[in-house]
Structures are given as structure tokens and as C-alpha cells.
Write a protein that holds these residues in place. Structure first.
Motif, PDB file in Angstrom:
ATOM      1  N   PRO A 209      11.452  -5.536  -6.774  1.00 47.43           N
ATOM      2  CA  PRO A 209      12.175  -6.314  -7.024  1.00 47.43           C
ATOM      3  C   PRO A 209      11.252  -7.802  -6.252  1.00 47.43           C
ATOM      4  O   PRO A 209      10.414  -6.945  -5.019  1.00 47.43           O
ATOM      5  CB  PRO A 209      13.482  -6.991  -6.318  1.00 47.43           C
ATOM      6  N   PHE A 210      11.051  -8.761  -7.016  1.00 47.35           N
ATOM      7  CA  PHE A 210      10.163  -9.509  -6.720  1.00 47.35           C
ATOM      8  C   PHE A 210      10.907 -10.824  -5.733  1.00 47.35           C
ATOM      9  O   PHE A 210      12.073 -10.929  -5.664  1.00 47.35           O
ATOM     10  CB  PHE A 210       9.284 -10.689  -8.427  1.00 47.35           C
ATOM     11  N   LEU A 211      10.243 -12.088  -5.387  1.00 50.44           N
ATOM     12  CA  LEU A 211      11.060 -13.054  -4.686  1.00 50.44           C
ATOM     13  C   LEU A 211      12.028 -12.295  -3.188  1.00 50.44           C
ATOM     14  O   LEU A 211      13.155 -12.714  -2.846  1.00 50.44           O
ATOM     15  CB  LEU A 211      12.473 -14.340  -5.405  1.00 50.44           C
ATOM     16  N   CYS A 212      11.130 -11.557  -3.139  1.00 49.19           N
ATOM     17  CA  CYS A 212      12.022 -10.555  -1.830  1.00 49.19           C
ATOM     18  C   CYS A 212      10.928 -11.317  -0.056  1.00 49.19           C
ATOM     19  O   CYS A 212       9.845 -10.524   0.083  1.00 49.19           O
ATOM     20  CB  CYS A 212      11.888  -9.164  -1.651  1.00 49.19           C
ATOM     21  N   ASP A 213      11.599 -11.471   0.569  1.00 48.05           N
ATOM     22  CA  ASP A 213      10.292 -12.110   2.302  1.00 48.05           C
ATOM     23  C   ASP A 213       9.133 -12.507   2.162  1.00 48.05           C
ATOM     24  O   ASP A 213       7.755 -11.970   2.577  1.00 48.05           O
ATOM     25  CB  ASP A 213       9.973 -10.128   2.184  1.00 48.05           C
ATOM     26  N   PHE A 214       9.990 -13.798   1.952  1.00 48.59           N
ATOM     27  CA  PHE A 214       9.065 -14.227   1.264  1.00 48.59           C
ATOM     28  C   PHE A 214       7.248 -14.557   2.592  1.00 48.59           C
ATOM     29  O   PHE A 214       6.125 -15.110   2.452  1.00 48.59           O
ATOM     30  CB  PHE A 214       9.322 -16.026   1.152  1.00 48.59           C
ATOM     31  N   PRO A 215       8.246 -14.907   4.064  1.00 48.45           N
ATOM     32  CA  PRO A 215       7.366 -14.541   5.009  1.00 48.45           C
ATOM     33  C   PRO A 215       6.764 -13.995   4.433  1.00 48.45           C
ATOM     34  O   PRO A 215       5.051 -14.121   5.406  1.00 48.45           O
ATOM     35  CB  PRO A 215       7.884 -14.700   6.216  1.00 48.45           C
ATOM     36  N   ARG A 216       6.515 -12.811   4.468  1.00 49.97           N
ATOM     37  CA  ARG A 216       5.751 -11.640   4.797  1.00 49.97           C
ATOM     38  C   ARG A 216       4.692 -11.783   3.760  1.00 49.97           C
ATOM     39  O   ARG A 216       3.987 -11.489   3.494  1.00 49.97           O
ATOM     40  CB  ARG A 216       6.221 -10.006   4.985  1.00 49.97           C
ATOM     41  N   ALA A 217       5.404 -11.797   2.472  1.00 49.18           N
ATOM     42  CA  ALA A 217       4.210 -11.558   0.842  1.00 49.18           C
ATOM     43  C   ALA A 217       3.978 -12.485   1.195  1.00 49.18           C
ATOM     44  O   ALA A 217       2.674 -12.287   0.140  1.00 49.18           O
ATOM     45  CB  ALA A 217       5.784 -11.855  -0.493  1.00 49.18           C
ATOM     46  N   THR A 218       3.728 -14.193   1.605  1.00 54.64           N
ATOM     47  CA  THR A 218       2.828 -14.568   1.075  1.00 54.64           C
ATOM     48  C   THR A 218       1.626 -14.662   1.691  1.00 54.64           C
ATOM     49  O   THR A 218       0.710 -14.728   1.097  1.00 54.64           O
ATOM     50  CB  THR A 218       3.539 -15.894   1.543  1.00 54.64           C
ATOM     51  N   VAL A 219       1.588 -13.686   3.238  1.00 51.69           N
ATOM     52  CA  VAL A 219       0.667 -13.188   3.546  1.00 51.69           C
ATOM     53  C   VAL A 219       0.054 -12.083   3.474  1.00 51.69           C
ATOM     54  O   VAL A 219      -1.029 -11.554   3.730  1.00 51.69           O
ATOM     55  CB  VAL A 219       0.923 -13.890   5.531  1.00 51.69           C
ATOM     56  N   VAL A 220       0.386 -11.208   2.697  1.00 48.70           N
ATOM     57  CA  VAL A 220      -0.134 -10.311   3.286  1.00 48.70           C
ATOM     58  C   VAL A 220      -0.291  -8.857   1.919  1.00 48.70           C
ATOM     59  O   VAL A 220      -0.852  -8.605   1.509  1.00 48.70           O
ATOM     60  CB  VAL A 220       1.756  -8.699   3.618  1.00 48.70           C
ATOM     61  N   THR A 221      -0.506 -10.382   0.176  1.00 52.83           N
ATOM     62  CA  THR A 221      -0.998  -9.597  -0.507  1.00 52.83           C
ATOM     63  C   THR A 221      -1.214 -11.235  -1.460  1.00 52.83           C
ATOM     64  O   THR A 221      -1.687 -12.451  -1.265  1.00 52.83           O
ATOM     65  CB  THR A 221      -0.083  -9.157  -1.719  1.00 52.83           C
ATOM     66  N   ASP A 222      -2.515 -10.636  -1.642  1.00 54.56           N
ATOM     67  CA  ASP A 222      -3.479 -12.034  -2.889  1.00 54.56           C
ATOM     68  C   ASP A 222      -3.059 -11.865  -3.936  1.00 54.56           C
ATOM     69  O   ASP A 222      -3.706 -12.717  -4.653  1.00 54.56           O
ATOM     70  CB  ASP A 222      -4.716 -11.748  -2.130  1.00 54.56           C
ATOM     71  N   ALA A 223      -2.365 -10.703  -4.370  1.00 53.84           N
ATOM     72  CA  ALA A 223      -2.039 -11.118  -5.916  1.00 53.84           C
ATOM     73  C   ALA A 223      -1.180 -12.155  -6.179  1.00 53.84           C
ATOM     74  O   ALA A 223      -0.184 -12.687  -5.241  1.00 53.84           O
ATOM     75  CB  ALA A 223      -1.154  -9.356  -5.994  1.00 53.84           C
ATOM     76  N   TYR A 224      -0.906 -12.813  -7.571  1.00 56.80           N
ATOM     77  CA  TYR A 224      -0.268 -13.760  -7.861  1.00 56.80           C
ATOM     78  C   TYR A 224       1.037 -12.447  -8.570  1.00 56.80           C
ATOM     79  O   TYR A 224       1.269 -11.436  -8.640  1.00 56.80           O
ATOM     80  CB  TYR A 224      -0.561 -13.861  -9.718  1.00 56.80           C
TER      81      TYR A 224
END
Length: 327
Positions: A209-224
């Protein structure tokens, strides 16, 4: 290679996502308003070469009564209330062609495949516009309307998804007590949102699933697509706090806390689109019975058809439990 926390660390990971104090009121108000504007449902038979499945072109009322398209697929000749599976679509895709996505109906269930407003043409056809205006955004939909929780894009999508469940439950061919939801990637994120907003689903299967844990997801991956948020905030440097304040209302972590239906998750150790820790951020706080498939050597494709095979068995067992409990 593995892109995130090692597998032994994942069960203990906890997201830093906050739980807004008015989260429940915000969503209650959103859904109440959308229900109050609902109109008639259009169901039109599709002339197709299929002999074992009947296909219908559906238009139902979503967010604020806006029209949403979907495919309804029913086993041919079915005349008794059947379990139903509502499926949500991955990022950039639409409901596709009438002859696609035949698994659930081939297994004897009613299948409802909801279009995602404003998407489609990325890898499958979409038929539903997103008429809402929005301010400046990064290409894609991740920052559309991110100025406020009221205007954010996924407020409309998640309301559409809840209305899809309610629409399906109104069909005579459907047993309203046996409705499950399935989705992969963005569809998995939408499934999680629905699981937190609809209290009596039979089961839910959010795959990678996408749209989970925005605080981490937006800094741990550089993928779209998460990178869309990073690109936006790299330009709008003064909006980091406000953007994350909005995203908290749409995070699978906060919906998972409120969910109660049996859930079957999947995640992949080599997934740079939805890193496994972001999925475990939601899984670890999920409120109902749960299990997860962790694929060691896969990326965002997850378990592929094996995810669907496992979901089919999972849904069948869940439907049987509900049927036995109400017999």
C-alpha cells in the motif's frame, strides 16, 4: 538490494505520524455531506463477448455527489445475494477496459472496480474527471489542493471510495454483510482508508500500500510518487509543516488505527516506491486481526499474482465466517 530497514526491525517500527484531534469529525462531516448530495445510480449492461460474466457500466455519486464511473462484473446467471469485492486502482491508472480484471467475478463474487477521479492514461484508461480547482502543484496529484485538508485531492478520492462501498451494498445481487476491499499500491492505500472509515467490512487486502507514513516516506525514498511531495516542498520551503499537517488526515497509519476488519497486507524488501517500513508503519498499528506477506526479492510488484491468489483465499474464508455467524 534491500532499500530500507532490515526485516527483523520491521515488526518493532512505529511511525512518527500524528493523529489530528479532529480527524474523526473531519471525515464524518465529509461523508455526511457527500451522502446528502447523492443522486441515482446508473447501471447499464455492456454488450461483451464474455459468456460467464455479465459486465455493467456504473455511474454513482461520490464526493459531494459528483459522478464516479465503475465497472460492475457479476457471474452470469447469478440470482442470489453474493459476496462482493470492491477494488481500487494503482497510481496513474483508471478503471480500464470492460474485459479486464475478471478474477473476482470468475471466482463467483460480485466485482466492483472503481475509477479514480482525475487519473487514468498513465497505464490504463480512466473515465472520471476531478472537477475541483487547485492551487500550484507538483506534476501528478500528490500535492493537488495540499493547501488545506478541505481541498486536498485524496479527500475526494477517499469519499468516493466509501460511497462505492455504500453503492455496492445497495445492489440486490450483493450480500451487504459480505463486502471486502482490495487494492495494490495507491489502491492499497485507498483500501486502508476505507477500512478505517467503514466499520463493518468482511475483509481488506492492501497489497504494497501507498499513502502510508508520510513523515518517513517523503524522506526515505527518492522515487515517485512520494517524490512529488519532496519536489513541491523543495520549492515551497515555508510549507513543510502545513503540508504535513494536511497529510496527517490522509495517512494510512491513522486509518489503520481505526480499522477492525481482518486484513491481509503485503510488502517487499526491495520496494523503493513504497518502502516496507512505511507499510509496517500502518500494519503495526492496524486495529483488527492481521497478517502480512513480506517478499524478500521483489520490488513494487510485490507478490504479483500470488498476492491476488492469497487475497482470494483470504476473502473466501472471511465470507464463510460471516455467513456462518449469521446462519
Amino acid at each position: 538490494m534491500h532499500v530500507d530497514l532490515s526485516a527483523p526491525l520491521l515488526p518493532d517500527y512505529r511511525s512518527s505520524q500524528v493523529d489530528p484531534p479532529d480527524f474523526d469529525q473531519f471525515w464524518s462531516d465529509t461523508l455526511t455531506e457527500s451522502r446528502s448530495r447523492a443522486g441515482d445510480v446508473s447501471v447499464v449492461a455492456v454488450d461483451s463477448p464474455l459468456t460467464s460474466i455479465d459486465v455493467f457500466d456504473v455511474t454513482f455519486s461520490g464526493f459531494e455527489g459528483q459522478p464516479i464511473r465503475a465497472w460492475l462484473r457479476v457471474p452470469a446467471g447469478a440470482n442470489a445475494p453474493l459476496p462482493a469485492i470492491v477494488e481500487f486502482i494503482g497510481y496513474g491508472g483508471g478503471r480500464g477496459h470492460a474485459l479486464e480484471d475478471l478474477l473476482w467475478a470468475s471466482a463467483g463474487f460480485v466485482s466492483f472496480h472503481m475509477d479514480t477521479r482525475g487519473q487514468g492514461s498513465g497505464w490504463s484508461i480512466g473515465d472520471t474527471p476531478d472537477p475541483a480547482g487547485a492551487g500550484p502543484q507538483s506534476p501528478g496529484v500528490m500535492t493537488r489542493g495540499i493547501e488545506t485538508k478541505e481541498t486536498y485531492y485524496y479527500r475526494r478520492v477517499f469519499a468516493d471510495a466509501v460511497r462505492a462501498i455504500e453503492t455496492v451494498r445497495g445492489f440486490e445481487i450483493v450480500d451487504a454483510s459480505r463486502v471486502a476491499v482490495f487494492g495494490r499500491s495507491q489502491g492499497g492505500g485507498i483500501s486502508l482508508a476505507v477500512s478505517g472509515l467503514v466499520p463493518d467490512l468482511a475483509a481488506v487486502a492492501p497489497c504494497v500500500p501507498f499513502l502510508c507514513d508520510f513523515p518517513r516516506a517523503t524522506v526515505v525514498t527518492d522515487a515517485y510518487p512520494y517524490k512529488e511531495i519532496g519536489s513541491y516542498l523543495a520549492v515551497h520551503r515555508d510549507k513543510v509543516e502545513s503540508a504535513h499537517g494536511v497529510l496527517a488526515y490522509f495517512d494510512g497509519v491513522n486509518f489503520a488505527k481505526r480499522a477492525s476488519a481482518p486484513a491481509l497486507f503485503s510488502a517487499s524488501m526491495m520496494d523503493d516506491v513504497c518502502p516496507p517500513s512505511t507499510i509496517y508503519g500502518a500494519y503495526n498499528v492496524y486495529g483488527g486481526d492481521k497478517e502480512i506477506s513480506l517478499w524478500q526479492y521483489n520490488g513494487h510488484e510485490g507478490g504479483g499474482i500470488l498476492d491476488e491468489e492469497r487475497a482470494l483465499a483470504f476473502f473466501t474464508a472471511a465470507f464463510n465466517r460471516v455467513e456462518s455467524a449469521t446462519a
